[in-house]
Design a protein around this motif. Structure first.
Motif, PDB file in Angstrom:
ATOM      1  N   GLN A  70      -6.777   0.324  -9.309  1.00 36.64           N
ATOM      2  CA  GLN A  70      -6.055   0.543  -8.058  1.00 36.64           C
ATOM      3  C   GLN A  70      -6.980   0.353  -6.852  1.00 36.64           C
ATOM      4  O   GLN A  70      -6.570  -0.206  -5.829  1.00 36.64           O
ATOM      5  N   ILE A  71      -8.216   0.820  -6.963  1.00 39.04           N
ATOM      6  CA  ILE A  71      -9.164   0.629  -5.862  1.00 39.04           C
ATOM      7  C   ILE A  71      -9.463  -0.851  -5.672  1.00 39.04           C
ATOM      8  O   ILE A  71      -9.518  -1.357  -4.537  1.00 39.04           O
TER       9      ILE A  71
ATOM     10  N   MET B 191       0.842  -1.187   0.000  1.00 40.01           N
ATOM     11  CA  MET B 191       0.000   0.000   0.000  1.00 40.01           C
ATOM     12  C   MET B 191       0.880   1.240   0.000  1.00 40.01           C
ATOM     13  O   MET B 191       1.852   1.309   0.764  1.00 40.01           O
ATOM     14  N   GLU B 192       0.545   2.206  -0.830  1.00 41.43           N
ATOM     15  CA  GLU B 192       1.295   3.448  -0.924  1.00 41.43           C
ATOM     16  C   GLU B 192       0.382   4.626  -0.613  1.00 41.43           C
ATOM     17  O   GLU B 192      -0.850   4.496  -0.590  1.00 41.43           O
TER      18      GLU B 192
ATOM     19  N   ARG C 121      -0.445   7.000  -2.430  1.00 40.03           N
ATOM     20  CA  ARG C 121      -1.349   7.328  -3.539  1.00 40.03           C
ATOM     21  C   ARG C 121      -2.643   6.528  -3.439  1.00 40.03           C
ATOM     22  O   ARG C 121      -3.723   6.992  -3.822  1.00 40.03           O
ATOM     23  N   HIS C 122      -2.554   5.312  -2.884  1.00 44.37           N
ATOM     24  CA  HIS C 122      -3.771   4.523  -2.707  1.00 44.37           C
ATOM     25  C   HIS C 122      -4.710   5.208  -1.729  1.00 44.37           C
ATOM     26  O   HIS C 122      -5.940   5.176  -1.904  1.00 44.37           O
TER      27      HIS C 122
ATOM     28  N   LEU D 235      -6.554  -2.471  -3.992  1.00 44.40           N
ATOM     29  CA  LEU D 235      -6.524  -2.105  -2.572  1.00 44.40           C
ATOM     30  C   LEU D 235      -7.516  -2.949  -1.783  1.00 44.40           C
ATOM     31  O   LEU D 235      -7.200  -3.437  -0.680  1.00 44.40           O
TER      32      LEU D 235
ATOM     33  N   TYR E 191      -6.320   8.082  -3.574  1.00 43.54           N
ATOM     34  CA  TYR E 191      -7.315   7.595  -4.529  1.00 43.54           C
ATOM     35  C   TYR E 191      -8.634   7.288  -3.803  1.00 43.54           C
ATOM     36  O   TYR E 191      -9.721   7.660  -4.268  1.00 43.54           O
ATOM     37  N   ALA E 192      -8.527   6.589  -2.674  1.00 42.77           N
ATOM     38  CA  ALA E 192      -9.726   6.205  -1.929  1.00 42.77           C
ATOM     39  C   ALA E 192     -10.459   7.440  -1.408  1.00 42.77           C
ATOM     40  O   ALA E 192     -11.694   7.522  -1.467  1.00 42.77           O
TER      41      ALA E 192
END
Length: 314
Positions: free
Chosen positions: A35-36, A1-2, A4-5, A39, A8-9
């Motif tokens: 990406q979502i 997990m970064e 940016r995740h 995640l 995004y969320a």
């Protein structure tokens, strides 16, 4: 997990639509959806319900988003704190100084530093030149301001810069015979009870005065005796009481501007040991660098000498 995740969320929760969230993030919609989904697989829980009315956080999503907001805020604060520390805006500065430095140098330099960097923790201690030098070499101080360049073992590890020059004046009470005179001679001083800095506090100055006013270590006592005073305010106070003639730097005129005190020039003019700022040559503290920058700004005559000292350090 970064990180940016997390962004995004949060963007998806705010816009409740993959297309609008992707546009706000400046990316295409398919990568955001991917990406979502990745995640959610990593967490093992569905974070968003995809409906015809929009995209909405699930209970797991709400819990995740609350932590994500705090995590991003902490990351932003960490970046900010690191930058401020690197610029010398936070941290600690320990400064040892002789009392007379408060009459001329420190009000401008320290005052400007405090205004520009209010979050720096200051450790300030008035102390003799000898003690401040020892504390600096032991790592207990970051800067020392005293009379004369540091001497003895370890002095070569320090950068020492002259930050002030001064000459000797005599201070007497308004009722003293010298009070009506603009100046006094060294011969006149030899017959007076003198108020001077203690030999153990300022050995360089004390030894210099002894040599100046008479031969041998007991000369002042044979002439008129002496009283030791640890700072210029005590010298002025004792002189006002009629105890004797106080001797100190000319900058004490600032503190001696009172009706019961007179300041006399000493003739011939006697130069005092220079006021010197010292710091460890290997000290790379951003707070120290910031203090030196303030010294350059507030003391134009010091800037060139400080640059030479810093050049030698580099």
């Amino acid at each position: 997990m970064e990180s940016r995740h997390l962004r995004y969320a949060l963007a998806l929760a705010e816009h409740q639509h993959f297309g609008r969230a992707a546009a706000a993030l400046g990316i295409a919609q398919p990568p955001l959806s991917q990406q979502i989904a990745a995640l959610e697989r990593e967490l093992g829980a569905r974070l968003f319900d995809r409906t015809a009315r929009g995209v909405f956080p699930t209970a797991a999503g709400e819990a995740f988003l609350a932590r994500a907001r705090r995590a991003l805020a902490e990351m932003s604060a960490a970046v900010s704190d690191a930058g401020r520390a690197a610029r010398g805006e936070t941290g600690r500065l320990r400064l040892g100084f002789i009392g007379s430095a408060l009459l001329e140098l420190l009000p401008s330099v320290l005052g400007g530093f405090v205004r520009d960097r209010p979050e720096v923790r200051l450790g300030l201690q008035e102390m003799s030149t000898r003690r401040s030098t020892a504390a600096l070499l032991a790592g207990e101080l970051d800067i020392a301001i005293g009379r004369g360049a540091p001497r003895g073992a370890g002095a070569e590890e320090l950068v020492s810069v002259t930050v002030g020059r001064d000459h000797l004046v005599a201070v007497v009470g308004a009722a003293h015979p010298f009070a009506g005179q603009r100046g006094v001679s060294l011969e006149q001083l030899r017959g007076q009870h003198l108020i001077i800095a203690p030999a153990d506090e300022e050995p360089v100055v004390a030894a210099w005065l002894t040599t100046l006013l008479g031969e041998g270590s007991e000369a002042p006592a044979r002439a008129g005796g002496f009283t030791e005073a640890r700072d210029v305010h005590t010298i002025i106070g004792l002189a006002s009481c009629g105890v004797g003639v106080g001797l100190g730097p000319a900058c004490l005129r600032v503190a001696a501007a009172r009706p019961d005190i007179r300041v006399c020039e000493v003739s011939p003019r006697v130069e005092l040991p220079e006021l010197v700022m010292s710091f460890r040559a290997q000290d790379r503290s951003p707070v120290l660098a910031a203090f030196l920058d303030t010294t350059r700004e507030r003391c134009p005559g010091v800037s060139e000498r400080l640059e030479r000292g810093l050049g030698a350090r580099r």
